[in-house]
Design a protein around this motif. Structure first.
Motif, PDB file in Angstrom:
ATOM      1  N   SER A  50       4.108   5.686  -5.637  1.00  0.00           N
ATOM      2  CA  SER A  50       4.226   5.796  -7.097  1.00  0.00           C
ATOM      3  C   SER A  50       3.046   6.597  -7.673  1.00  0.00           C
ATOM      4  O   SER A  50       3.206   7.351  -8.631  1.00  0.00           O
ATOM      5  CB  SER A  50       4.359   4.414  -7.740  1.00  0.00           C
ATOM      6  OG  SER A  50       3.148   3.972  -8.242  1.00  0.00           O
ATOM      7  N   HIS A  51       1.882   6.483  -7.059  1.00  0.00           N
ATOM      8  CA  HIS A  51       0.705   7.260  -7.441  1.00  0.00           C
ATOM      9  C   HIS A  51       1.023   8.759  -7.349  1.00  0.00           C
ATOM     10  O   HIS A  51       0.773   9.517  -8.289  1.00  0.00           O
ATOM     11  CB  HIS A  51      -0.413   6.895  -6.453  1.00  0.00           C
ATOM     12  CG  HIS A  51      -1.769   7.382  -6.824  1.00  0.00           C
ATOM     13  ND1 HIS A  51      -2.496   6.840  -7.848  1.00  0.00           N
ATOM     14  CD2 HIS A  51      -2.540   8.355  -6.271  1.00  0.00           C
ATOM     15  CE1 HIS A  51      -3.658   7.474  -7.921  1.00  0.00           C
ATOM     16  NE2 HIS A  51      -3.704   8.396  -6.982  1.00  0.00           N
TER      17      HIS A  51
ATOM     18  N   HIS B  84      -0.448  12.158  -9.438  1.00  0.00           N
ATOM     19  CA  HIS B  84      -1.862  11.988  -9.079  1.00  0.00           C
ATOM     20  C   HIS B  84      -2.111  12.519  -7.677  1.00  0.00           C
ATOM     21  O   HIS B  84      -1.209  12.585  -6.861  1.00  0.00           O
ATOM     22  CB  HIS B  84      -2.251  10.501  -9.133  1.00  0.00           C
ATOM     23  CG  HIS B  84      -2.081   9.907 -10.491  1.00  0.00           C
ATOM     24  ND1 HIS B  84      -2.802  10.337 -11.577  1.00  0.00           N
ATOM     25  CD2 HIS B  84      -1.271   8.912 -10.926  1.00  0.00           C
ATOM     26  CE1 HIS B  84      -2.436   9.624 -12.637  1.00  0.00           C
ATOM     27  NE2 HIS B  84      -1.506   8.761 -12.273  1.00  0.00           N
ATOM     28  N   ARG B  85      -3.369  12.846  -7.427  1.00  0.00           N
ATOM     29  CA  ARG B  85      -3.736  13.274  -6.080  1.00  0.00           C
ATOM     30  C   ARG B  85      -4.132  12.065  -5.261  1.00  0.00           C
ATOM     31  O   ARG B  85      -4.529  11.049  -5.809  1.00  0.00           O
ATOM     32  CB  ARG B  85      -4.933  14.231  -6.154  1.00  0.00           C
ATOM     33  CG  ARG B  85      -4.575  15.586  -6.721  1.00  0.00           C
ATOM     34  CD  ARG B  85      -5.836  16.360  -6.983  1.00  0.00           C
ATOM     35  NE  ARG B  85      -6.550  16.529  -5.712  1.00  0.00           N
ATOM     36  CZ  ARG B  85      -6.761  17.715  -5.149  1.00  0.00           C
ATOM     37  NH1 ARG B  85      -6.358  18.797  -5.758  1.00  0.00           N
ATOM     38  NH2 ARG B  85      -7.396  17.821  -4.011  1.00  0.00           N
ATOM     39  N   SER B  86      -4.009  12.201  -3.936  1.00  0.00           N
ATOM     40  CA  SER B  86      -4.398  11.092  -3.077  1.00  0.00           C
ATOM     41  C   SER B  86      -5.527  11.540  -2.161  1.00  0.00           C
ATOM     42  O   SER B  86      -5.521  12.658  -1.656  1.00  0.00           O
ATOM     43  CB  SER B  86      -3.199  10.645  -2.232  1.00  0.00           C
ATOM     44  OG  SER B  86      -3.632   9.785  -1.218  1.00  0.00           O
ATOM     45  N   ARG B  87      -6.495  10.645  -1.941  1.00  0.00           N
ATOM     46  CA  ARG B  87      -7.598  10.987  -1.022  1.00  0.00           C
ATOM     47  C   ARG B  87      -7.137  10.806   0.421  1.00  0.00           C
ATOM     48  O   ARG B  87      -7.781  11.245   1.351  1.00  0.00           O
ATOM     49  CB  ARG B  87      -8.805  10.087  -1.298  1.00  0.00           C
ATOM     50  CG  ARG B  87      -9.442  10.391  -2.668  1.00  0.00           C
ATOM     51  CD  ARG B  87     -10.395   9.276  -3.061  1.00  0.00           C
ATOM     52  NE  ARG B  87     -11.640   9.310  -2.317  1.00  0.00           N
ATOM     53  CZ  ARG B  87     -12.448   8.261  -2.159  1.00  0.00           C
ATOM     54  NH1 ARG B  87     -12.118   7.083  -2.664  1.00  0.00           N
ATOM     55  NH2 ARG B  87     -13.570   8.382  -1.484  1.00  0.00           N
TER      56      ARG B  87
ATOM     57  N   ILE C 227       3.428   9.202   3.176  1.00  0.00           N
ATOM     58  CA  ILE C 227       4.597   8.589   2.523  1.00  0.00           C
ATOM     59  C   ILE C 227       5.927   9.124   3.055  1.00  0.00           C
ATOM     60  O   ILE C 227       6.995   8.743   2.577  1.00  0.00           O
ATOM     61  CB  ILE C 227       4.557   8.726   0.984  1.00  0.00           C
ATOM     62  CG1 ILE C 227       4.486  10.205   0.586  1.00  0.00           C
ATOM     63  CG2 ILE C 227       3.416   7.928   0.392  1.00  0.00           C
ATOM     64  CD1 ILE C 227       4.851  10.442  -0.856  1.00  0.00           C
ATOM     65  N   GLU C 228       5.885   9.998   4.088  1.00  0.00           N
ATOM     66  CA  GLU C 228       7.124  10.443   4.754  1.00  0.00           C
ATOM     67  C   GLU C 228       7.959   9.263   5.227  1.00  0.00           C
ATOM     68  O   GLU C 228       9.177   9.272   5.151  1.00  0.00           O
ATOM     69  CB  GLU C 228       6.782  11.302   5.970  1.00  0.00           C
ATOM     70  CG  GLU C 228       6.363  12.714   5.648  1.00  0.00           C
ATOM     71  CD  GLU C 228       7.555  13.644   5.448  1.00  0.00           C
ATOM     72  OE1 GLU C 228       8.420  13.702   6.341  1.00  0.00           O
ATOM     73  OE2 GLU C 228       7.612  14.298   4.396  1.00  0.00           O
ATOM     74  N   SER C 229       7.304   8.254   5.759  1.00  0.00           N
ATOM     75  CA  SER C 229       8.002   7.069   6.285  1.00  0.00           C
ATOM     76  C   SER C 229       6.951   6.018   6.644  1.00  0.00           C
ATOM     77  O   SER C 229       5.771   6.351   6.774  1.00  0.00           O
ATOM     78  CB  SER C 229       8.777   7.438   7.557  1.00  0.00           C
ATOM     79  OG  SER C 229       7.855   7.771   8.587  1.00  0.00           O
TER      80      SER C 229
ATOM     81  N   ALA D 117       0.839  -1.213   0.000  1.00  0.00           N
ATOM     82  CA  ALA D 117       0.000   0.000   0.000  1.00  0.00           C
ATOM     83  C   ALA D 117       0.869   1.256   0.000  1.00  0.00           C
ATOM     84  O   ALA D 117       0.589   2.228  -0.705  1.00  0.00           O
ATOM     85  CB  ALA D 117      -0.911  -0.007   1.226  1.00  0.00           C
ATOM     86  N   TYR D 118       1.947   1.213   0.776  1.00  0.00           N
ATOM     87  CA  TYR D 118       2.857   2.358   0.884  1.00  0.00           C
ATOM     88  C   TYR D 118       3.493   2.659  -0.478  1.00  0.00           C
ATOM     89  O   TYR D 118       3.499   3.806  -0.945  1.00  0.00           O
ATOM     90  CB  TYR D 118       3.931   2.010   1.920  1.00  0.00           C
ATOM     91  CG  TYR D 118       4.980   3.059   2.153  1.00  0.00           C
ATOM     92  CD1 TYR D 118       4.727   4.145   2.989  1.00  0.00           C
ATOM     93  CD2 TYR D 118       6.245   2.961   1.561  1.00  0.00           C
ATOM     94  CE1 TYR D 118       5.694   5.110   3.228  1.00  0.00           C
ATOM     95  CE2 TYR D 118       7.213   3.927   1.791  1.00  0.00           C
ATOM     96  CZ  TYR D 118       6.936   4.992   2.625  1.00  0.00           C
ATOM     97  OH  TYR D 118       7.894   5.947   2.849  1.00  0.00           O
TER      98      TYR D 118
END
Ligand SMILES: [Zn+2]
Length: 261
Positions: A200-201, A206-209, A215-217, A194-195
């Motif tokens: 990569s998204h 792309h935007r994330s909901r 994704i910092e860590s 998932a991370y």
């Protein structure tokens, strides 16, 4: 009944008699904090008890002139206790202090890199959690805001206390100590997949909901998905179903089942 069990019950009854969060204060917390408002009344009742014990065990202090009242303490205690409603306060053992600033606070951290060089960074934070030390929060960022800001899935109190759970085994790696029924490899696979998918998204513009701070860590990923788990369960279940299922198993609760969600 064994003596230790009897003593524990007696102690709990005594704490509740003297320290239970007052009814009007609790009613205000339930009305103002959506993740608590949507619990069943039986769960709210259990949460009020657990939050009262939480306040008995922890010390919440103001810093930089911050003055805290019973309502503010209860807002923090109730959300911290929500994470461990079906786990128990033992999950918060080993530290006592919660420090509350009126607003975002500036921290200056020194970190040594592989070459032995110290790097310092100064940042304004809304919250911070130390391994065996305190949780630090900014009241401006955690105070319930009835008319705005809700519904984005963000919750600084849940975020910082999720870090505390992650830190229980000594390392902030995004994996809290799992129950014996939960295979660690499965957790690791589900979270890593998932991370990287989110990484990569976002890399592709792309935007994330889900809050991209995740994704910092891996540690931030766990804290952020924990916020969404309680604040926006439908969204998390839709976006990251495997992660959602792992969190149901870990927290031993399923926010999608709550009555008014
Ligand atoms: Zn964090």
């Amino acid at each position: 009944m064994r003596l230790t069990e009897w003593l524990q019950r007696w102690w709990r009854a005594r704490v509740l008699l003297k320290k239970r969060i007052a009814e009007p204060v609790w009613r205000r917390v339930v009305a103002d904090v959506p993740v608590i408002a949507r619990l069943s009344s039986a769960d709210q009742h259990r949460l009020r008890k657990l939050s009262s014990f939480f306040l008995h065990q922890k010390v919440i202090v103001g810093a930089a002139g911050m003055e805290l009242d019973e309502y503010m303490r209860a807002v923090i205690a109730a959300q911290a206790s929500l994470l461990v409603l079906n786990l128990g306060l033992e999950y918060y053992a080993g530290w006592v202090e919660i420090i509350v600033y009126p607003d975002a606070f500036i921290v200056s951290h020194g970190q040594q890199d592989d070459a032995g060089v110290m790097h310092h960074s100064r940042r304004a934070l809304s919250g911070e959690a130390w391994g065996r030390g305190p949780v630090i929060l900014s009241w401006e960022d955690i105070r319930p805001k009835p008319y705005a800001a809700h519904g984005h899935g963000l919750n600084v109190v849940l975020h910082e206390f999720a870090h505390k759970l992650d830190l229980l085994d000594g390392s902030a790696n995004g994996m809290p100590p799992l129950h014996s029924s939960m295979p660690p490899q499965q957790w690791s696979d589900d979270f890593t997949r998932a991370y990287h998918r989110m990484l990569s998204h976002l890399d592709h513009g792309h935007r994330s909901r889900i809050d991209p701070y995740a994704i910092e860590s891996p540690a931030e990923f766990f804290a952020v998905v924990s916020e969404f788990f309680f604040e926006k369960p439908e969204l998390l279940q839709e976006e990251l179903p495997a992660v959602y299922a792992e969190l149901v198993a870990f927290y031993r609760q399923d926010p999608l089942q709550y009555s008014a969600s």
